[in-house]
Design an enzyme around this catalytic site. Structure first.
Site, short mmCIF file in Angstrom:
data_model
loop_
_atom_site.label_atom_id
_atom_site.label_comp_id
_atom_site.label_asym_id
_atom_site.label_seq_id
_atom_site.Cartn_x
_atom_site.Cartn_y
_atom_site.Cartn_z
N SER A 41 0.85 -1.19 0.00
CA SER A 41 0.00 0.00 0.00
C SER A 41 0.89 1.23 0.00
O SER A 41 2.06 1.18 0.40
CB SER A 41 -0.89 0.01 1.24
OG SER A 41 -0.16 0.41 2.39
N ASP A 42 0.35 2.36 -0.44
CA ASP A 42 1.06 3.61 -0.19
C ASP A 42 0.83 3.97 1.28
O ASP A 42 0.01 3.37 1.97
CB ASP A 42 0.58 4.72 -1.13
CG ASP A 42 1.69 5.72 -1.42
OD1 ASP A 42 2.60 5.86 -0.58
OD2 ASP A 42 1.65 6.36 -2.47
N TRP A 43 1.55 4.96 1.75
CA TRP A 43 1.60 5.28 3.17
C TRP A 43 0.19 5.48 3.75
O TRP A 43 -0.49 6.45 3.45
CB TRP A 43 2.44 6.54 3.39
CG TRP A 43 2.66 6.90 4.82
CD1 TRP A 43 1.74 7.35 5.72
CD2 TRP A 43 3.91 6.86 5.52
NE1 TRP A 43 2.31 7.59 6.93
CE2 TRP A 43 3.66 7.30 6.84
CE3 TRP A 43 5.21 6.50 5.17
CZ2 TRP A 43 4.67 7.40 7.81
CZ3 TRP A 43 6.20 6.60 6.13
CH2 TRP A 43 5.93 7.04 7.43
N GLY A 44 -0.25 4.53 4.56
CA GLY A 44 -1.52 4.65 5.26
C GLY A 44 -2.75 4.53 4.39
O GLY A 44 -3.86 4.81 4.86
N SER A 45 -2.60 4.09 3.14
CA SER A 45 -3.75 4.15 2.23
C SER A 45 -4.84 3.14 2.57
O SER A 45 -5.99 3.34 2.19
CB SER A 45 -3.29 3.96 0.78
OG SER A 45 -2.82 2.65 0.53
#
Length: 771
Positions: free
Chosen positions: A297-301
């Protein structure tokens, strides 16, 4: 007895891995026999894992220091306990041999199965040696230099204990307002494909077990570059055919090139967040393309799907993401908290979880981490393979090839090294930090060669150099560290006290080199702008200097296409210099004094004004494309609909003539091919490199087709007076697209083909695809 049994899985694992060291020494990306061996290893390790250890492999934490996203909510002590328990699969933002060894040792000394961590870092355009930003380097249209700089970045990264980069970004990007346009290869599908593959091959080499290679990551899957209004993280609305024909092809090329990992994107597509998009991740990428790496995932997505209004809480978000095929959770703390409960409630399956874990283990085996978890932890390599003279030489070569000569109306360039006097003026003229750009890896702040230093290095003592900053671009010293990744900039709109001294310097000089553009942190993640012109007092400085000395060369430093319409109309010479990295000033001087004949071509269209954005060359015709007499057509009343400087455009200190465009046939079947040839003559008095570009148009399609599409290019050196015959091949791969039948195929009908020096070329031929 219980104590003895608890050690049996570890003993079995050690025996298994020891035997594999004897039987297999070639974990390559491409060898099928090796792939089979890796699968056996993965299955054997998976069979030994407890549920908490499986879930842990899907957890990625950031080191608390040097974060490139919102601050973590978890303490270092919490992370430490998870590492000891073998409940973390990856760490990011931990760099250097000492820190990665220390962190890896926690896992290897304390965890039950001793499954090594994979360390990731944002190595976007260099680690310690900084190369041109990706958009700028793409302007070189030189796939060899792009591959080489990625390989050097990988070498430095691997020498510093890191296994994995979150690059390349291969989002097709058409909107200059989007700050992250600097991180990709621009507006064209084909160029994104070939540049992305070159970077992947540079990072990964031919064998991920080599100590000089690292795992690459194709991002952002998918549609991130189409964010509405150019606003980062924003909604994306595209149809199915736009998705398949424009957004997905670079990612398919990356998958076919064997990229180790993918990263999903922050945006939603037609109402579905990409992180929870099953069709994209599980159906297209993993099933249809048969890709076997893992998706991070991208950061916290994952957690951010709550903000989208798509998940009611993190548990629900975890359910959606896992079912959709998102494998590793970067900094959401969602999977670790919820996957076990979701399994118990049968909202996800063990088969899905095991598949995700296997994908992570597979990459770790390919990297050789199971054989030696500390293989990247070598202080001697770190000392001798980072920021070397050889690497800086490549940085200079890549930087000079990335410069685009946009205007040279009076042939003011190149300058003679015997010139009597030069004024070097502007807020970026002696700036040693801005050339490093936003995503600067571990590049040391203020370490770039400035323009002023480059000019001084290039000429002797007989030339007078008059330097004046003129203005500050941003307000200095707002607070310590304000000019960095997370903090917004404040521009200087009031203090023009230095302009008078800059004007005096301009009066004394034969030529003015005016360094203006953007601060390093004006482009990059979260750096969207509605104004893409020269901010602050730069226009005031430009006009004041031009008033007293018309021999102005603008040295433009920037990370996006800009509105430079006033300068384009008045100033005789403009050099597009992007953010060129560690050797910026020396590379610019190489071009200014003619030691290198500029060969760069734009990978993005430059607008007349921001109101034209998103702007790109390969638009659709529309039902009312143009009219010389009436207003009822697809255009503007107050501006052209074409670009100020079009895609593929770039001047040279010589000139090139195209003629004799020939096709070896004018009819082919759907599986046939046509040989294309064109004569290109250097009609000037200097040797120079030219980027010969091939475009096609499918005149009638089952869905409407773009007015032109880049389908090939060749960059070649042509000596003064020399003619070279350049050859291209058009085949089914060139002509196919995702049709109304929802598959890739070549349709019957008429086609145009153009060859020239930019996307506006009119040297044309035609052919027909017949049944």
């Amino acid at each position: 007895m219980k104590k003895i049994l608890s050690y049996i899985p570890i003993i079995l694992l050690v025996i298994f891995l020891t035997s594999l060291k004897k039987s297999s020494t070639n974990d390559t990306l491409t060898t099928s026999n090796s792939d089979k061996v890796i699968e056996q290893k993965v299955d054997s390790v998976l069979a030994l894992m407890h549920l908490n250890e499986k879930i842990g492999q899907l957890v990625q934490y950031s080191g608390k220091w040097n974060a490139t996203g919102p601050s973590s909510s978890k303490t270092d002590q919490f992370k430490l306990e998870k590492l000891k328990n073998g409940e973390v699969g990856s760490m990011l933002n931990i760099a250097s041999v000492a820190t990665t060894r220390e962190t890896q040792k926690i896992v290897m000394d304390n965890s039950r199965l001793k499954i090594p961590l994979i360390f990731g870092y944002d190595v976007i355009h260099g680690y310690k040696t900084i190369f041109p930003i990706p958009l700028g380097e793409t302007a070189s249209w030189d796939l060899n230099i792009i591959k080489n700089t990625a390989a050097i970045a990988a070498k430095e990264t691997a020498a510093s204990g890191i296994h994995w980069t979150f690059a390349p970004m291969i989002d097709v990007s058409r909107d200059a307002r989007w700050g992250r346009i600097m991180e990709g290869a621009g507006e064209d599908v084909y160029l994104n494909k070939v540049v992305g593959v070159a970077r992947i091959n540079g990072f990964q080499g031919t064998n991920l077990t080599d100590t000089n290679t690292i795992a690459a990551c194709a991002k952002h899957f998918a549609g991130y570059g189409f964010a509405e209004a150019g606003r980062d993280y924003n909604t994306v609305n595209v149809g199915e055919f736009e998705l398949h024909n424009t957004i997905l092809p670079p990612f398919k090329a990356a998958a076919e090139a064997g990229v180790a990992t993918f990263m999903n994107s922050f945006n939603e597509i037609d109402g579905i967040p990409a992180t929870g998009h099953k069709v994209l991740q599980r159906d297209i990428l993993k099933r249809d393309w048969n890709w076997n790496g893992f998706i991070v995932s991208d950061w916290g997505s994952i957690g951010e799907m709550r903000n989208h209004g798509y998940a009611k809480d993190k548990k629900h978000a975890s359910e959606i993401a896992m079912n959709a095929g998102s494998d590793m959770d970067m900094e959401s703390y969602a999977y670790e908290a919820n996957l076990e409960r979701l399994l118990e409630e049968k909202k996800i399956t063990l088969a899905q979880l095991d598949d995700a874990v296997k994908r992570v283990l597979r990459v770790k085996f390919k990297l050789g981490l199971f054989k030696d978890p500390y293989k990247y932890c070598n202080e001697e390599r770190e000392k001798n393979n980072v920021f070397t003279e050889a690497h800086l030489a490549i940085a200079r070569d890549g930087a000079k090839k990335s410069i685009v000569l946009l205007k040279n109306e009076t042939n003011i360039l190149p300058l003679s090294k015997n010139i009597k006097s030069i004024a070097v003026i502007g807020p970026l003229a002696n700036d040693k930090d801005t050339p490093l750009g936003n995503w600067r890896g571990k590049g040391e702040n203020n370490s770039a060669v400035s323009l002023l230093e480059g000019i001084k290095n290039a000429i002797g003592n007989n030339t007078e150099i008059h330097y004046e900053k003129g203005i500050d671009l941003t307000v200095p010293n707002i607070k310590p560290g304000s000019n960095q990744f997370l903090h917004p900039l404040e521009f200087n709109n009031t203090d023009n006290s230095g302009i008078a001294a800059a004007v005096d310097a301009a009066k004394k000089a034969d030529v003015v080199l005016l360094a203006i553009g953007e601060n390093a942190y004006q482009t990059g993640e979260g750096r969207s702008q509605s104004n893409i012109g020269l901010l602050g007092l730069q226009n005031e400085l430009l006009k004041a200097v031009y008033k007293v000395n018309k021999n102005v060369v603008i040295v433009l430093m920037n990370g996006r296409p800009m509105d430079i319409s006033w300068a384009a109309k008045h100033v005789p010479s403009i050099l597009e210099c992007w953010f060129l990295g560690s050797e910026s000033g020396n590379a610019i001087a190489d071009v200014i004094f003619g030691d290198y004949n500029p060969s760069g071509k734009l990978p993005v269209s430059f607008p007349h004004n921001v109101g034209q954005e998103p702007l790109y060359y390969n638009q659709k015709m529309t039902g009312r494309p143009s009219s010389p007499k009436h207003v009822t057509y697809s255009g503007y009343q107050d501006a052209p609909k074409t670009a100020l400087y079009p895609f593929g455009f770039g001047l040279s200190y010589t000139t090139f003539e195209y003629k004799n465009l020939m096709l070896d046939k004018t009819e082919i079947p759907t599986n046939g091919e046509i040989k294309v040839s064109v004569d290109v003559t250097n009609t000037g008095n200097r040797d120079g490199e030219e980027v010969i570009q091939l475009y096609i148009r499918d005149l009638i399609g089952s869905i409407t087709r773009p007015i032109k599409e880049l389908k090939g290019f060749e960059k070649t050196m042509i000596k003064s007076g020399e003619t070279k015959t350049i050859h291209f091949t058009i085949n089914a791969e060139t002509l196919q697209f995702y049709t109304i039948n929802k598959k890739w195929e070549v349709e019957l009908g008429d086609f145009n083909v153009w060859v020239g020096g930019d996307s506006t070329t009119n040297l044309k031929a035609s052919f027909t695809v017949v049944d």
